[in-house]
Enzyme design. Structure first.
Site, short mmCIF file in Angstrom:
data_model
loop_
_atom_site.label_atom_id
_atom_site.label_comp_id
_atom_site.label_asym_id
_atom_site.label_seq_id
_atom_site.Cartn_x
_atom_site.Cartn_y
_atom_site.Cartn_z
N HIS A 186 -45.56 68.63 57.64
CA HIS A 186 -45.88 67.09 57.88
C HIS A 186 -47.49 66.71 57.82
CE1 HIS A 186 -45.38 63.27 59.58
NE2 HIS A 186 -46.41 63.46 60.07
N CYS A 486 -41.74 67.15 41.45
CA CYS A 486 -41.89 66.05 42.43
C CYS A 486 -42.21 66.74 43.84
CB CYS A 486 -40.56 65.38 42.46
SG CYS A 486 -38.94 66.05 43.28
#
Length: 556
Positions: A186, A486
């Site tokens: 994150h 991606c």
């Protein structure tokens, strides 16, 4: 004296500034007894602290909006839980101070959640944060979280959580350095989204003294402590040269000899679209749709609500390509109405497409909403399934797309090694592949992407991961179909060249990374990219792979 530390660079650029530390966890309060007649006063202190913390979390959430708002509102509800407050008051009645009562009551509740299974792990972390905030207020010590500062600084933290960074100001935070995390954590994704330099997985980062001047190179992972004037000038010059190269780069992604590599954006909802358009994204390579479902984990959003949100994104890219990932629920994204609460290991359980196939109406509603959202628009809609393991999975998803009347290409994400190994088989059922390198690395190396201790195995330069990518692209080429990336690997400009050399047909990334990747690709021919890819695969470690590719592309 100047010293150099080395972590993992995850967001490009150079930051030079003074160190400010993220507020640390509160120390355990002393277990001293209070006289009985002081209990009412202590209970009042506890209630005031709880209400103040809850109000602060709600206020922060209102300012942040989006998913962060829901996280912070949930934390406020935890703080105000009546059962927890009753336990706090009971402990004070029998002699605990307010801070000790809060600490012990939250510890007891924490143990209950921890023993309820992995599903509640995220809530345990949030509970710890709430406890720390309440105890800090009672003790009168600095609040855990992002430091208060009027001057720009380099933020040092063990790791960064959504609630910690909800109101982060990129004009004040020059860069990040964290002890934990990896290239796909994150912290890394957040840094790239904000466009600030970042280095993660730096052991001992917390030992850097407050106020120390550091220079952070987010490209190399180097941290220069007390850098000399010469070093500052050198880093500043390099940053200015990169900035100039970015400004000179525009248009579609391509190598210097004209080989086209569409550069697409990863978006998490309509709010991410303006940055993608501004960066010159040629479309969307990963439209994450979880944001709609996380608004209310008790039930799925209506078809009408989904149509409205999807259309906003599709309208932003007329004549462009938009690749939508259907709901990826489970593991770290549990939903009360979909995912089981008692799975011993949710990351290896019912997640992604498996969840949707167990709840076909949820999948059908989403596919129908996508079909309606695209009606009348000149957009090239593509829809893909997460966590596809084999041809059976791919066939089930393709059948669902056809049954929903979806007029779009449908594809499969390659996130599980079996999908890469059997890519050609899967391509008998779908029209394209998209490599989710974050999860593909996690499952290939059995290395949790949030655990800094195994960050070397999360590095997308790992040769074994490059081998799996090559297997997928070769299968797609043999079938005359496309295979994009991606995952966060696409945001590394040097690695983007290697991926192009491996045969990847498009690259999708956070909007802030697009100019860097465009400028770097434009410097090299396809043949150079192919030689760099071969050199990287011929090595045995991620660092060797990176250096080998760099040597080829720099002409050494």
């Amino acid at each position: 004296m100047e010293t150099t530390l080395r972590g993992v660079g995850v967001s490009h650029g150079v930051a030079i500034g003074e160190v400010r530390h993220m507020g640390t966890a509160v120390l355990e309060p002393p277990a001293k007894q209070i006289p009985t007649d002081e209990a009412p006063r202590e209970q009042g202190r506890a209630r005031q602290a709880v209400e103040a913390v809850a109000a602060d979390l709600i206020a922060r959430g209102n300012l942040a909006g989006g998913e962060a708002q829901h996280v912070l509102e949930a934390q406020a509800m935890m703080a105000q839980d009546p059962e927890l407050m009753a336990d706090v008051e009971r402990r004070i009645t029998v002699g605990s101070t307010a801070e000790r009562a809060v600490y012990d009551a939250f510890a007891a509740y924490r143990a209950l959640l921890a023993n309820a299974g992995e599903y509640l792990a995220g809530r345990v972390a949030d509970l710890d944060d709430v406890r720390n905030r309440i105890v800090a207020r009672l003790l009168g010590v600095p609040m855990p979280g992002v430091p208060d500062s009027d001057e720009p600084y380099v933020l040092i933290a063990r790791d960064l959580a959504p609630a910690d960074t909800a109101l982060l100001d990129p004009t004040l935070v020059l860069g990040f350095v964290t002890e934990e995390g990896g290239p796909t954590s994150h912290s890394a994704i957040l840094a790239r989204a904000l466009g600030v330099p970042a280095v993660v997985a730096l052991p001992g980062a917390g030992e850097l003294a407050e106020g120390t001047v550091v220079a952070v190179d987010g490209s190399t992972g180097d941290i220069f402590v007390d850098p000399s004037e010469e070093k500052r000038a050198e880093l500043t010059k390099a940053a200015e040269e990169r900035k100039a190269a970015l400004a000179a780069s525009s248009g579609p992604g391509a190598t210097s000899d004209g080989h086209k590599v569409p550069l697409l954006a990863n978006v998490g909802g309509p709010a991410d679209v303006p940055a993608a358009v501004e960066a010159g994204a040629e479309g969307v390579g990963l439209f994450r749709t979880e944001f709609l479902f996380l608004d209310d984990s008790a039930k799925a959003p209506s078809e009408a609500k989904q149509v409205e949100a999807y259309r906003k994104v599709l309208e932003a890219f007329p004549e462009g390509r938009v690749v939508v990932r259907v709901l990826d629920a489970g593991a770290d994204k549990p939903l009360d109405f979909l995912t089981p609460a008692d799975e011993p290991n949710p990351a290896l359980g019912v997640r992604g497409l498996r969840t949707l196939l167990d709840h076909p109406q949820v999948l059908r509603t989403q596919l129908t909403a996508l079909a309606k959202a695209a009606e009348g628009l000149p957009v090239y809609l593509e829809v893909m399934a997460p966590m596809v393991a084999d041809r059976t999975d791919a066939r089930a998803f393709a059948d669902a797309c056809r049954e929903a009347g979806l007029r779009a290409k449908f594809g499969a994400m390659v996130e599980i090694p079996s999908a890469a190994l059997r890519a050609r088989s899967i391509l008998q059922e779908v029209e394209f592949l998209s490599l989710g390198t974050n999860d593909l690395a996690q499952y290939t190396f059995a290395a949790d992407r949030q655990v800094g201790a195994v960050s070397r195995l999360q590095d997308p330069w790992q040769p074994a991961l490059l081998d799996l990518i090559a297997m997928s692209t070769e299968a797609a080429k043999a079938e005359g179909k496309s295979c994009g990336v991606c995952g966060e690997a696409a945001s590394d400009p040097l690695l983007a060249c290697v991926l192009t050399g491996l045969g990847v047909t498009s690259l999708s990334m956070g909007a802030a990374s697009i100019p860097y990747v465009r400028a770097t690709l434009a410097k090299h021919t396809l043949a150079q990219c192919e030689r760099a890819a071969a050199a990287a695969r011929a090595t045995d470690t991620a660092e060797e792979a990176r250096l080998a590719a760099q040597a080829v592309l720099s002409g050494e």
